[in-house]
Design a protein around this motif. Sequence first.
Motif, PDB file in Angstrom:
ATOM      1  N   SER A  46       0.834  -1.207   0.000  1.00 58.32           N
ATOM      2  CA  SER A  46       0.000   0.000   0.000  1.00 58.32           C
ATOM      3  C   SER A  46       0.867   1.254   0.000  1.00 58.32           C
ATOM      4  CB  SER A  46      -0.954   0.001   1.202  1.00 58.32           C
ATOM      5  OG  SER A  46      -0.239   0.039   2.411  1.00 58.32           O
ATOM      6  N   ARG A  47       2.010   1.194   0.668  1.00 56.00           N
ATOM      7  CA  ARG A  47       2.928   2.343   0.654  1.00 56.00           C
ATOM      8  C   ARG A  47       3.570   2.494  -0.720  1.00 56.00           C
ATOM      9  NH1 ARG A  47       3.721   4.488   5.637  1.00 56.00           N
ATOM     10  NH2 ARG A  47       2.812   3.290   7.361  1.00 56.00           N
ATOM     11  N   LEU A  48       3.904   1.364  -1.349  1.00 52.01           N
ATOM     12  CA  LEU A  48       4.443   1.434  -2.700  1.00 52.01           C
ATOM     13  C   LEU A  48       3.439   2.121  -3.632  1.00 52.01           C
ATOM     14  CD1 LEU A  48       6.389   0.604  -5.019  1.00 52.01           C
ATOM     15  CD2 LEU A  48       5.151  -1.577  -5.102  1.00 52.01           C
ATOM     16  N   PHE A  49       2.169   1.741  -3.546  1.00 58.33           N
ATOM     17  CA  PHE A  49       1.161   2.285  -4.442  1.00 58.33           C
ATOM     18  C   PHE A  49       0.940   3.785  -4.217  1.00 58.33           C
ATOM     19  CE2 PHE A  49      -0.805  -2.210  -4.182  1.00 58.33           C
ATOM     20  CZ  PHE A  49       0.118  -2.676  -5.114  1.00 58.33           C
ATOM     21  N   SER A  50       1.321   4.290  -3.060  1.00 57.11           N
ATOM     22  CA  SER A  50       1.177   5.725  -2.795  1.00 57.11           C
ATOM     23  C   SER A  50       2.327   6.541  -3.368  1.00 57.11           C
ATOM     24  CB  SER A  50       1.070   5.977  -1.279  1.00 57.11           C
ATOM     25  OG  SER A  50       2.316   5.795  -0.636  1.00 57.11           O
ATOM     26  N   HIS A  51       3.320   5.858  -3.932  1.00 58.49           N
ATOM     27  CA  HIS A  51       4.497   6.555  -4.465  1.00 58.49           C
ATOM     28  C   HIS A  51       4.572   6.437  -5.990  1.00 58.49           C
ATOM     29  CE1 HIS A  51       6.361   7.729  -0.672  1.00 58.49           C
ATOM     30  NE2 HIS A  51       5.970   6.565  -0.184  1.00 58.49           N
ATOM     31  N   GLY A  52       3.428   6.594  -6.656  1.00 56.34           N
ATOM     32  CA  GLY A  52       3.442   6.673  -8.108  1.00 56.34           C
ATOM     33  C   GLY A  52       3.203   5.345  -8.789  1.00 56.34           C
ATOM     34  N   ARG A  53       3.642   5.267 -10.031  1.00 57.85           N
ATOM     35  CA  ARG A  53       3.336   4.130 -10.888  1.00 57.85           C
ATOM     36  C   ARG A  53       3.977   2.838 -10.370  1.00 57.85           C
ATOM     37  NH1 ARG A  53       7.803   2.865 -13.918  1.00 57.85           N
ATOM     38  NH2 ARG A  53       9.404   4.472 -14.145  1.00 57.85           N
ATOM     39  N   LEU A  54       3.542   1.716 -10.933  1.00 57.87           N
ATOM     40  CA  LEU A  54       4.101   0.424 -10.552  1.00 57.87           C
ATOM     41  C   LEU A  54       5.580   0.366 -10.934  1.00 57.87           C
ATOM     42  CD1 LEU A  54       1.259  -2.072 -11.514  1.00 57.87           C
ATOM     43  CD2 LEU A  54       1.652  -0.883  -9.356  1.00 57.87           C
ATOM     44  N   PRO A  55       6.353  -0.455 -10.219  1.00 57.36           N
ATOM     45  CA  PRO A  55       7.800  -0.520 -10.487  1.00 57.36           C
ATOM     46  C   PRO A  55       8.103  -1.207 -11.803  1.00 57.36           C
ATOM     47  CG  PRO A  55       7.179  -2.184  -8.881  1.00 57.36           C
ATOM     48  CD  PRO A  55       5.959  -1.332  -9.102  1.00 57.36           C
ATOM     49  N   ASP A  56       9.355  -1.071 -12.227  1.00 58.34           N
ATOM     50  CA  ASP A  56       9.842  -1.702 -13.452  1.00 58.34           C
ATOM     51  C   ASP A  56      10.466  -3.068 -13.189  1.00 58.34           C
ATOM     52  OD1 ASP A  56       9.389   0.618 -15.305  1.00 58.34           O
ATOM     53  OD2 ASP A  56      10.748   1.573 -13.881  1.00 58.34           O
ATOM     54  N   ALA A  57      10.798  -3.360 -11.943  1.00 57.24           N
ATOM     55  CA  ALA A  57      11.404  -4.641 -11.583  1.00 57.24           C
ATOM     56  C   ALA A  57      11.287  -4.821 -10.071  1.00 57.24           C
ATOM     57  CB  ALA A  57      12.871  -4.711 -12.008  1.00 57.24           C
ATOM     58  N   VAL A  58      11.401  -6.070  -9.637  1.00 55.61           N
ATOM     59  CA  VAL A  58      11.312  -6.423  -8.215  1.00 55.61           C
ATOM     60  C   VAL A  58      12.469  -7.360  -7.875  1.00 55.61           C
ATOM     61  CG1 VAL A  58       9.868  -7.420  -6.396  1.00 55.61           C
ATOM     62  CG2 VAL A  58       8.789  -6.282  -8.360  1.00 55.61           C
ATOM     63  N   VAL A  59      13.075  -7.143  -6.706  1.00 54.86           N
ATOM     64  CA  VAL A  59      14.092  -8.045  -6.173  1.00 54.86           C
ATOM     65  C   VAL A  59      13.624  -8.498  -4.797  1.00 54.86           C
ATOM     66  CG1 VAL A  59      16.484  -8.266  -5.383  1.00 54.86           C
ATOM     67  CG2 VAL A  59      15.967  -6.891  -7.422  1.00 54.86           C
ATOM     68  N   VAL A  60      13.605  -9.808  -4.569  1.00 53.51           N
ATOM     69  CA  VAL A  60      13.222 -10.359  -3.258  1.00 53.51           C
ATOM     70  C   VAL A  60      14.408 -11.150  -2.727  1.00 53.51           C
ATOM     71  CG1 VAL A  60      11.684 -11.927  -2.030  1.00 53.51           C
ATOM     72  CG2 VAL A  60      10.759 -10.414  -3.799  1.00 53.51           C
ATOM     73  N   THR A  61      14.934 -10.732  -1.584  1.00 50.47           N
ATOM     74  CA  THR A  61      16.164 -11.327  -1.051  1.00 50.47           C
ATOM     75  C   THR A  61      15.961 -12.743  -0.540  1.00 50.47           C
ATOM     76  OG1 THR A  61      15.735 -10.329   1.127  1.00 50.47           O
ATOM     77  CG2 THR A  61      17.132  -9.092  -0.424  1.00 50.47           C
ATOM     78  N   HIS A  62      14.769 -13.054  -0.003  1.00 50.57           N
ATOM     79  CA  HIS A  62      14.505 -14.410   0.478  1.00 50.57           C
ATOM     80  C   HIS A  62      13.010 -14.581   0.702  1.00 50.57           C
ATOM     81  CE1 HIS A  62      14.877 -12.109   4.227  1.00 50.57           C
ATOM     82  NE2 HIS A  62      14.266 -13.086   4.865  1.00 50.57           N
ATOM     83  N   GLU A  63      12.596 -15.804   1.008  1.00 51.63           N
ATOM     84  CA  GLU A  63      11.174 -16.150   0.943  1.00 51.63           C
ATOM     85  C   GLU A  63      10.413 -15.959   2.247  1.00 51.63           C
ATOM     86  OE1 GLU A  63      10.421 -20.711   1.229  1.00 51.63           O
ATOM     87  OE2 GLU A  63      12.295 -20.458   0.124  1.00 51.63           O
ATOM     88  N   HIS A  64      11.012 -15.431   3.296  1.00 53.77           N
ATOM     89  CA  HIS A  64      10.229 -15.158   4.493  1.00 53.77           C
ATOM     90  C   HIS A  64       9.126 -14.142   4.175  1.00 53.77           C
ATOM     91  CE1 HIS A  64      13.360 -16.651   7.643  1.00 53.77           C
ATOM     92  NE2 HIS A  64      12.456 -17.570   7.364  1.00 53.77           N
ATOM     93  N   PRO A  65       7.918 -14.340   4.717  1.00 55.87           N
ATOM     94  CA  PRO A  65       6.799 -13.485   4.311  1.00 55.87           C
ATOM     95  C   PRO A  65       6.948 -12.021   4.698  1.00 55.87           C
ATOM     96  CG  PRO A  65       6.160 -14.974   6.093  1.00 55.87           C
ATOM     97  CD  PRO A  65       7.487 -15.431   5.608  1.00 55.87           C
ATOM     98  N   ASP A  66       7.764 -11.720   5.710  1.00 59.48           N
ATOM     99  CA  ASP A  66       7.970 -10.302   6.018  1.00 59.48           C
ATOM    100  C   ASP A  66       8.843  -9.618   4.969  1.00 59.48           C
ATOM    101  OD1 ASP A  66      10.137 -11.832   7.001  1.00 59.48           O
ATOM    102  OD2 ASP A  66      10.620 -10.379   8.562  1.00 59.48           O
ATOM    103  N   HIS A  67       9.250 -10.379   3.940  1.00 58.43           N
ATOM    104  CA  HIS A  67      10.004  -9.814   2.817  1.00 58.43           C
ATOM    105  C   HIS A  67       9.308 -10.016   1.468  1.00 58.43           C
ATOM    106  CE1 HIS A  67      13.870  -8.845   4.890  1.00 58.43           C
ATOM    107  NE2 HIS A  67      13.260  -9.576   5.801  1.00 58.43           N
ATOM    108  N   CYS A  68       8.347 -10.933   1.400  1.00 60.23           N
ATOM    109  CA  CYS A  68       7.771 -11.227   0.080  1.00 60.23           C
ATOM    110  C   CYS A  68       6.257 -11.305   0.044  1.00 60.23           C
ATOM    111  CB  CYS A  68       8.364 -12.513  -0.484  1.00 60.23           C
ATOM    112  SG  CYS A  68       7.788 -14.040   0.320  1.00 60.23           S
ATOM    113  N   ALA A  69       5.552 -11.240   1.183  1.00 64.60           N
ATOM    114  CA  ALA A  69       4.097 -11.469   1.169  1.00 64.60           C
ATOM    115  C   ALA A  69       3.371 -10.505   0.245  1.00 64.60           C
ATOM    116  CB  ALA A  69       3.536 -11.369   2.581  1.00 64.60           C
ATOM    117  N   ASP A  70       3.768  -9.230   0.238  1.00 64.49           N
ATOM    118  CA  ASP A  70       3.031  -8.243  -0.540  1.00 64.49           C
ATOM    119  C   ASP A  70       3.429  -8.216  -2.016  1.00 64.49           C
ATOM    120  OD1 ASP A  70       1.454  -7.547   1.574  1.00 64.49           O
ATOM    121  OD2 ASP A  70       1.863  -5.408   1.440  1.00 64.49           O
ATOM    122  N   VAL A  71       4.367  -9.071  -2.416  1.00 60.73           N
ATOM    123  CA  VAL A  71       4.592  -9.247  -3.855  1.00 60.73           C
ATOM    124  C   VAL A  71       3.321  -9.813  -4.492  1.00 60.73           C
ATOM    125  CG1 VAL A  71       5.998 -10.403  -5.607  1.00 60.73           C
ATOM    126  CG2 VAL A  71       7.074  -9.518  -3.526  1.00 60.73           C
TER     127      VAL A  71
END
Length: 250
Positions: A46-71
Amino acid sequence: MGAGESRLTVLGSCGAWPEPGRACAGFLLAHNGFRVVLDLGYGAASRLFSHGRLPDAVVVTHEHPDHCADVSALGRAWHYTTQAETPTARLPLHCTPGTLRRLEAMEPRPHPATLFDVHDLGEPAEVGPFRLTSYALPHHQPNFGVRLSAPGLTVAYTGDTGPSPLLAELGREADLFICDATLRTPPPEGEPRYLMTAAEAGRWAAEAGAHRLLLTHFWPGTNRAAAAEEARAEFGGEVLVADEDLVLEL
């Protein structure tokens, strides 16, 4: 944002679960008009969506949900907006194999492989204007620190990690070193190390010769001002504390 401008926006700064009014791990790095997200944990979308258009790429460092759930939330937004206009468009996602399985378990239809152009984070890659180099770092799950370098700019991010000599290479002379500072005190001697204290983050930033240090991934309830002082005792450069919607000019 004009051409040639670079900035980092903090989307989330908590580890494990978000404190009220905050979110878990997430950063938006913008450079020369290109936008890449680094992690997207609970509440960060939700914070990402408040900062303009969707991103051009995504990097996820690991699969714990506090790092990837909102992907998963980003994938839905991509599907119903970008793919509604261009059905074959897929968003580049650099991650571990386990991340894709997590996303599939949350929402198999549309399958995340139809939303994202998936790349193995363990391999070097070109991400827009950046050269991405990854470093396998100690954590409970396979975790990669990522170094994003473009002419005149290097940003390094640990994800979650214990102390490791590779941190000196990851953050070598980086303009900004984003470091895990989860623990309030180090665990007893001899225990496996999968997370760091703020003091350790400062120590590795000094070893790397980084220019600025951004502490993040705070355990809920952490005294962040005290954590910053602990890091400053080890690192002579500027020490910053991740705070939701903080914007750093790079």
